[in-house]
Design an enzyme around this catalytic site. Sequence first.
Site, PDB file in Angstrom:
ATOM      1  N   SER A  11      -1.131  -3.953  -6.239  1.00  0.00           N
ATOM      2  CA  SER A  11      -1.283  -5.394  -6.963  1.00  0.00           C
ATOM      3  C   SER A  11      -1.841  -6.470  -5.838  1.00  0.00           C
ATOM      4  CB  SER A  11       0.212  -5.748  -7.094  1.00  0.00           C
ATOM      5  OG  SER A  11       0.425  -4.750  -8.190  1.00  0.00           O
TER       6      SER A  11
ATOM      7  N   GLU B 203      11.707   6.909 -16.108  1.00  0.00           N
ATOM      8  CA  GLU B 203      12.040   8.350 -15.964  1.00  0.00           C
ATOM      9  C   GLU B 203      12.558   8.699 -14.700  1.00  0.00           C
ATOM     10  OE1 GLU B 203       9.119   7.649 -17.230  1.00  0.00           O
ATOM     11  OE2 GLU B 203       9.540   7.965 -19.304  1.00  0.00           O
TER      12      GLU B 203
ATOM     13  N   GLU C 119      12.306  -3.974  -4.287  1.00  0.00           N
ATOM     14  CA  GLU C 119      11.381  -4.243  -5.313  1.00  0.00           C
ATOM     15  C   GLU C 119      11.971  -3.909  -6.673  1.00  0.00           C
ATOM     16  OE1 GLU C 119       8.261  -1.362  -4.912  1.00  0.00           O
ATOM     17  OE2 GLU C 119       6.859  -2.336  -6.472  1.00  0.00           O
TER      18      GLU C 119
ATOM     19  N   GLY D   5       0.800  -1.095  -0.003  1.00  0.00           N
ATOM     20  CA  GLY D   5      -0.075  -0.027   0.038  1.00  0.00           C
ATOM     21  C   GLY D   5       0.693   1.325   0.004  1.00  0.00           C
TER      22      GLY D   5
HETATM   23  C1  LIG Z   1       1.563  -3.238 -12.875  1.00  0.00           C
HETATM   24  C2  LIG Z   1       1.624  -2.104 -11.653  1.00  0.00           C
HETATM   25  C3  LIG Z   1       1.557  -2.473 -10.631  1.00  0.00           C
HETATM   26  C4  LIG Z   1       1.433  -1.760  -9.648  1.00  0.00           C
HETATM   27  N1  LIG Z   1       1.608  -2.327  -8.388  1.00  0.00           N
HETATM   28  C5  LIG Z   1       1.697  -1.427  -7.087  1.00  0.00           C
HETATM   29  C6  LIG Z   1       1.461  -1.852  -5.727  1.00  0.00           C
HETATM   30  O1  LIG Z   1       1.264  -3.031  -5.602  1.00  0.00           O
HETATM   31  N2  LIG Z   1       1.380  -1.083  -4.728  1.00  0.00           N
HETATM   32  C7  LIG Z   1       1.688   0.379  -5.186  1.00  0.00           C
HETATM   33  O2  LIG Z   1       1.762   1.088  -4.109  1.00  0.00           O
HETATM   34  N3  LIG Z   1       1.779   0.811  -6.207  1.00  0.00           N
HETATM   35  C8  LIG Z   1       1.812   0.086  -7.333  1.00  0.00           C
HETATM   36  N4  LIG Z   1       1.919   0.558  -8.597  1.00  0.00           N
HETATM   37  C9  LIG Z   1       1.982   1.927  -8.843  1.00  0.00           C
HETATM   38  C10 LIG Z   1       3.411   2.682  -9.282  1.00  0.00           C
HETATM   39  O3  LIG Z   1       4.401   2.282  -8.197  1.00  0.00           O
HETATM   40  C11 LIG Z   1       3.219   3.975  -9.763  1.00  0.00           C
HETATM   41  O4  LIG Z   1       2.145   3.824 -11.013  1.00  0.00           O
HETATM   42  C12 LIG Z   1       4.500   4.734 -10.163  1.00  0.00           C
HETATM   43  O5  LIG Z   1       5.177   4.863  -8.921  1.00  0.00           O
HETATM   44  C13 LIG Z   1       4.134   5.931 -10.969  1.00  0.00           C
HETATM   45  O6  LIG Z   1       3.241   6.816 -10.512  1.00  0.00           O
HETATM   46  P1  LIG Z   1       1.883   7.321 -11.132  1.00  0.00           P
HETATM   47  O7  LIG Z   1       1.111   6.252 -11.668  1.00  0.00           O
HETATM   48  O8  LIG Z   1       1.093   7.954  -9.918  1.00  0.00           O
HETATM   49  O9  LIG Z   1       2.426   8.353 -12.119  1.00  0.00           O
HETATM   50  P2  LIG Z   1       2.985   9.806 -12.341  1.00  0.00           P
HETATM   51  O10 LIG Z   1       4.022   9.843 -10.837  1.00  0.00           O
HETATM   52  O11 LIG Z   1       1.685  10.586 -12.154  1.00  0.00           O
HETATM   53  O12 LIG Z   1       3.868   9.876 -13.388  1.00  0.00           O
HETATM   54  C14 LIG Z   1       3.275  10.239 -14.574  1.00  0.00           C
HETATM   55  C15 LIG Z   1       4.343  10.325 -15.616  1.00  0.00           C
HETATM   56  O13 LIG Z   1       4.967  11.647 -15.234  1.00  0.00           O
HETATM   57  C16 LIG Z   1       6.527  11.166 -15.046  1.00  0.00           C
HETATM   58  N5  LIG Z   1       7.163  11.910 -14.323  1.00  0.00           N
HETATM   59  C17 LIG Z   1       6.428  11.722 -12.813  1.00  0.00           C
HETATM   60  N6  LIG Z   1       7.704  12.623 -12.090  1.00  0.00           N
HETATM   61  C18 LIG Z   1       8.692  12.630 -12.790  1.00  0.00           C
HETATM   62  C19 LIG Z   1       9.806  13.469 -12.618  1.00  0.00           C
HETATM   63  N7  LIG Z   1      10.271  14.345 -11.415  1.00  0.00           N
HETATM   64  N8  LIG Z   1      10.782  13.359 -13.643  1.00  0.00           N
HETATM   65  C20 LIG Z   1      10.548  12.937 -14.630  1.00  0.00           C
HETATM   66  N9  LIG Z   1       9.415  12.377 -14.935  1.00  0.00           N
HETATM   67  C21 LIG Z   1       8.422  12.212 -14.225  1.00  0.00           C
HETATM   68  C22 LIG Z   1       6.556   9.825 -14.973  1.00  0.00           C
HETATM   69  O14 LIG Z   1       7.637   9.005 -15.379  1.00  0.00           O
HETATM   70  C23 LIG Z   1       5.279   9.149 -15.723  1.00  0.00           C
HETATM   71  O15 LIG Z   1       5.764   9.069 -17.137  1.00  0.00           O
HETATM   72  C24 LIG Z   1       1.757  -0.428  -9.591  1.00  0.00           C
HETATM   73  C25 LIG Z   1       1.760   0.368 -10.776  1.00  0.00           C
HETATM   74  C26 LIG Z   1       1.635  -0.836 -11.966  1.00  0.00           C
HETATM   75  C27 LIG Z   1       1.589  -0.208 -13.358  1.00  0.00           C
END
Ligand SMILES: Cc1cc2nc3c(=O)[nH]c(=O)nc-3n(C[C@H](O)[C@H](O)[C@H](O)COP(=O)(O)OP(=O)(O)OC[C@H]3O[C@@H](n4cnc5c(N)ncnc54)[C@H](O)[C@@H]3O)c2cc1C
Length: 393
Positions: free
Chosen positions: A165, A377, A248, A131
Amino acid sequence: MTDLEQFRAETRAWLEANCPAECRGPMADDEMIWGGRNPTFKTPAHKLWLERMGARGWTAPEWPKEYGGGGLSREEAKVLASELRRIKAQPALASFGVWMLGPALLAFGTEEQKKRFLPEIVRGEIRWCQGYSEPGAGSDLASIQTRAEDRGDHWIVNGQKIWTSYADKADWIFCLVRTDPEAPKHLGISFVLFDMKTPGVTTRPITLISGKSPFCETFFDDVRVEKENLVGTLNRGWDVAKYLLAHERTMIGAMGEVGGGRPVGQVAMDAIGADEAGRLDEPMLRARIADLEIDAAAFRLTMERVGDQVKAKQAHPAIASMLKYYGSELNKRRHELLMAAGGADALEWEGERSHDGKAARDWLRTKANSIEGGTSEVQLNIIAKHLLQLPGA
Ligand SMILES: Cc1cc2nc3c(=O)[nH]c(=O)nc-3n(C[C@H](O)[C@H](O)[C@H](O)COP(=O)(O)OP(=O)(O)OC[C@H]3O[C@@H](n4cnc5c(N)ncnc54)[C@H](O)[C@@H]3O)c2cc1C
């Protein structure tokens, strides 16, 4: 015979006698054994394989024996891994407990927490979910808003997680909560554990482009969390969170090293056939596959070297980002090639012949490799700043 040679001989003999025939050969991602309170097994042999490996502590070979682990040295663990590879043994257990929470508990947990949770994790009796992410906190994870209010001997937790997940299948969650809303954002977070059956926890599955639902939105409404389930220091959960993330990221990177199912060359050979010299009858594809396999072999050796450095406490903390970035990209390349090898057939989405579009769905699933566990990124930012020390990064 040296001690290590002796260990190899004994390990080989034990694996020959104890790894069932059904548990050898490629294993698809959706056939993995996750254990837990309500486990599902592909076959009875897979149950037996988990029981045998768990009893020996070999699902977590390097964890101390007192917590159920195998108690193996780094060198012995490498021998075990190579012997498992030799007989193409399938993983006995896939586990966020082994890959993520366990290392964090070993580093930050109390003696009581280690004794309570680690042996269950090793035997695959408890399934965990993570989480961390919230609708407003992904890459900027320290912005989490889920609140834990102090009620004396316990907290009351309210908030929402996302992309959790297997939240709908997990028994327990390791969770980041805000315990001090006044402090700077990294300094008011705590790392807590609780049962997913606690009243007030609900989950709602989210569907991926692959058509599967491996993750959920997770809601907490007045969830009671006991204070004994705090890991590490109050308001210093960020340290635990980062430590766990390194594990991880290394785990996700490792997918690039091994891949899941059948080797690409074999899939291509079946689909395209051989030329007169017995080689894949498609020179361009053959070169791309060779390229991939060479990179995968080099990556495997890099993982091994870094593993030694980690054990010797000599690894740079940002190295996990490098492994995560490269391994994710490698896995995506592998699945692009599998699609190319399969040609038009690989585009099939439904039907028995294609196992309901397995190749296409797996390929789409790999798109998430460069998002989950921190995006590519963000890994590149970390590498630029902390490993390469680039100015202005
Ligand atoms: C299959 C899958 C399983 C997952 N499982 C889990 C889980 O079990 N538990 C959990 O807690 N989370 C989980 N996640 C979440 C995952 O950790 C997040 O999706 C990830 O950290 C990105 O956050 P976000 O989706 O909010 O994207 P955002 O942070 O909103 O990013 C959007 C875009 O902006 C870019 N970006 C953001 N900040 C920057 C920066 N500083 N510099 C350059 N580019 C930037 C990113 O690279 C991305 O392209 C999972 C995700 C997926 C896809």
